[in-house]
Design a protein around this motif. Structure first.
Motif, short mmCIF file in Angstrom:
data_model
loop_
_atom_site.label_atom_id
_atom_site.label_comp_id
_atom_site.label_asym_id
_atom_site.label_seq_id
_atom_site.Cartn_x
_atom_site.Cartn_y
_atom_site.Cartn_z
N TRP A 254 -13.67 3.00 12.57
CA TRP A 254 -14.40 2.34 11.11
C TRP A 254 -15.43 1.59 11.50
N ALA A 255 -16.56 1.74 10.94
CA ALA A 255 -17.78 1.07 11.10
C ALA A 255 -18.72 1.20 9.83
N ALA A 256 -19.87 0.88 9.73
CA ALA A 256 -20.77 0.93 8.65
C ALA A 256 -22.14 0.32 9.09
N MET A 257 -23.04 0.91 8.33
CA MET A 257 -24.67 0.74 8.35
C MET A 257 -25.02 0.24 6.97
N LEU A 258 -26.13 -0.97 7.25
CA LEU A 258 -26.88 -1.56 6.13
C LEU A 258 -28.27 -1.21 6.44
N TYR A 259 -29.09 -0.63 5.08
CA TYR A 259 -30.39 -0.83 5.22
C TYR A 259 -31.12 -1.51 4.11
N ASP A 260 -31.79 -2.27 4.58
CA ASP A 260 -32.38 -3.28 3.66
C ASP A 260 -33.88 -2.62 3.25
N GLY A 261 -34.32 -1.59 3.30
CA GLY A 261 -35.69 -1.13 3.06
C GLY A 261 -36.57 -1.32 4.33
N LYS A 262 -36.35 -2.06 5.31
CA LYS A 262 -37.08 -2.16 6.46
C LYS A 262 -36.38 -1.93 7.73
N ASP A 263 -35.24 -2.65 7.76
CA ASP A 263 -34.34 -2.05 9.14
C ASP A 263 -33.08 -1.71 8.97
N TYR A 264 -32.45 -1.24 9.96
CA TYR A 264 -31.07 -0.73 9.84
C TYR A 264 -30.18 -1.48 10.64
N TYR A 265 -28.88 -1.97 10.31
CA TYR A 265 -27.91 -2.77 11.09
C TYR A 265 -26.64 -1.93 11.22
N PHE A 266 -26.14 -1.59 12.29
CA PHE A 266 -25.01 -1.18 12.41
C PHE A 266 -23.67 -2.24 12.95
N SER A 267 -22.67 -1.98 12.11
CA SER A 267 -21.57 -3.07 12.54
C SER A 267 -20.85 -2.62 13.90
N LYS A 268 -20.09 -3.37 14.44
CA LYS A 268 -19.28 -2.93 15.58
C LYS A 268 -18.22 -2.08 15.19
N ASN A 269 -17.60 -1.16 16.00
CA ASN A 269 -16.46 -0.19 15.43
C ASN A 269 -15.32 -0.70 15.60
N TYR A 270 -14.34 -0.55 14.57
CA TYR A 270 -12.90 -0.73 14.83
C TYR A 270 -12.13 0.54 14.94
N LEU A 271 -11.00 0.45 15.82
CA LEU A 271 -10.10 1.48 15.96
C LEU A 271 -8.96 1.03 15.09
N ILE A 272 -8.83 1.53 13.88
CA ILE A 272 -7.62 0.80 13.10
C ILE A 272 -6.30 1.86 12.90
N HIS A 273 -5.02 1.25 13.19
CA HIS A 273 -3.98 2.16 12.83
C HIS A 273 -3.50 1.64 11.43
N ILE A 274 -3.59 2.52 10.69
CA ILE A 274 -3.55 2.28 9.27
C ILE A 274 -2.22 1.97 8.48
N VAL A 275 -2.06 1.04 7.69
CA VAL A 275 -0.79 0.90 6.89
C VAL A 275 -0.95 1.48 5.43
N ASP A 276 -2.35 1.25 4.89
CA ASP A 276 -2.46 1.84 3.75
C ASP A 276 -4.05 1.71 3.26
N ARG A 277 -4.59 3.07 3.47
CA ARG A 277 -6.07 3.07 3.29
C ARG A 277 -6.68 3.04 1.76
N VAL A 278 -5.69 3.13 0.95
CA VAL A 278 -6.28 3.07 -0.52
C VAL A 278 -7.02 1.92 -0.86
N GLY A 279 -8.20 1.74 -1.36
CA GLY A 279 -8.99 0.42 -1.64
C GLY A 279 -9.57 0.10 -0.25
N GLY A 280 -9.68 0.94 0.66
CA GLY A 280 -10.59 0.47 1.75
C GLY A 280 -12.08 0.39 1.46
N GLY A 281 -12.49 1.23 0.84
CA GLY A 281 -14.01 1.35 0.39
C GLY A 281 -14.23 0.09 -0.56
N ASP A 282 -13.51 -0.17 -1.52
CA ASP A 282 -13.51 -1.16 -2.38
C ASP A 282 -13.60 -2.54 -1.77
N SER A 283 -12.57 -2.64 -0.76
CA SER A 283 -12.70 -4.06 -0.05
C SER A 283 -13.93 -4.15 0.72
#
Length: 341
Positions: A254-283
């Motif tokens: 699990w990771a993500a990227m942010l683009y602010d119109g100029k630069d790209y920012y990547f988060s660190k990556n997490y290896l997740i052992h999932i309990v409940d993934r519903v609502g993951g995108g909302d969080s």
């Protein structure tokens, strides 16, 4: 005074078998409430923001239980319209290992799906509001709800309110063609666009090179072009894309990227052992909104949003029950999971 955020959408009754039982095995179901924009409002209220959720629910006790589920966590329910006959339902079967989770909707004819423009006075709702959030699930409920979304965006834009939208394509609700048409119109008003690995492709036909979500292969570099194309087409000030590498139903990168119109920012990556993934995108969306409202630097913004969502994957139910301090601790590098005494 806490910054005020309004979210608009459908809150549903969630019925789920215990543990990893399949639908055909289940003899009893746990009942909770959740839904894209409601989940965002709860997260933001937990972070100390003044968060309000707008929808339409029946006047009967099941509708009231939905309202109460939000009030419990401090969400403002003042502008929830009451009327109609039913609360939408979704059934969730939790996947394990190579068996995917499964969702069955029973939401046709729900109060919000049958709502009209007259149910919502956006001028009043948006008094003293700084941020408005909706998702692609809400306009998918019907042309009438898409029109209500558009009306809300117009008023928010006129008042100088920042508008965010999670594209959130759901193929059980509408076709890719219809989604592209409706979301293309709504996105003209949006400042901050949130998407997952597949949304931009499903809704707008913008694909990332060298990515195959079915094999868990997600080429992070390919999403730079996706974000840039989205920003150029609609004038978004920010585009955030979650990058989920599915190893199995239980284990994801699990990771993500942010683009602010100029630069790209990547988060660190997490290896997740999932309990409940519903609502993951909302969080993730809620974490992003919180960080933006509090003027975090871009790298800190994407790290906060991804850490918030990482923690949500460990919590049962739709709502993300974490504090700002817990998110900051994980974003800062403490992911050991050791007991805190």
């Amino acid at each position: 005074m806490a910054k005020k955020v309004i979210t608009f959408g459908e809150i549903m009754l969630r019925l789920a078998p215990e543990g990893y039982y399949r639908f055909v095995q289940a003899e009893k179901y746990g009942a909770t409430y959740g839904g894209g924009e409601a989940n965002v409002a709860v997260s933001l209220a937990n972070y100390g923001l003044d968060a309000g959720f707008v929808t339409k629910l029946p006047k009967h006790e099941i509708g009231q239980a939905g309202v109460n589920s939000l009030r419990r966590y401090g969400v403002d329910t003042t502008y929830i319209a009451r009327g109609g006959d039913r609360v939408g339902i979704y059934y969730l079967e939790k996947g394990a290992s190579q068996r995917p989770s499964k969702v069955i909707y029973d939401r046709a004819g729900s109060s919000i799906a049958a709502a009209s423009k007259e149910d919502f006075d956006w001028e009043s709702i948006f008094a003293d509001v700084e941020w408005f959030h909706f998702t692609g699930i809400t306009p998918a409920l019907g042309d009438n709800v898409a029109e209500i979304c558009k009306e809300a965006c117009k008023v928010a834009k006129k008042k100088g309110i920042t508008i965010s939208c999670d594209l959130n394509y759901r193929n059980k609700l509408w076709s890719k063609q219809k989604a592209g048409e409706v979301m293309g119109e709504l996105c003209q008003y949006v400042d901050v666009c949130i998407a997952n690995e597949e949304d931009a492709s499903d809704v707008f036909g913008i694909k990332a090179a060298d990515t195959d979500v079915t094999t868990g292969k997600v080429n992070h570099e390919g999403y730079k072009d996706v974000a840039k194309q989205l920003a150029e087409r609609f004038g978004f000030s920010k585009v955030a894309i979650t990058l989920r590498g599915s190893i199995s139903a239980n284990d994801n990168n699990w990771a993500a990227m942010l683009y602010d119109g100029k630069d790209y920012y990547f988060s660190k990556n997490y290896l997740i052992h999932i309990v409940d993934r519903v609502g993951g995108g909302d969080s993730f969306g809620a974490g992003l909104i919180y960080a933006c409202i509090n003027d975090y630097e871009p790298q800190a913004t994407i790290e906060f949003a991804v850490a918030a969502s990482c923690l949500k994957h460990t919590i049962e139910g739709d709502f993300n029950m974490v504090s700002v301090d817990e998110v900051k601790k994980l974003a800062g590098g403490d992911g050991s999971g050791r007991v805190q005494r």
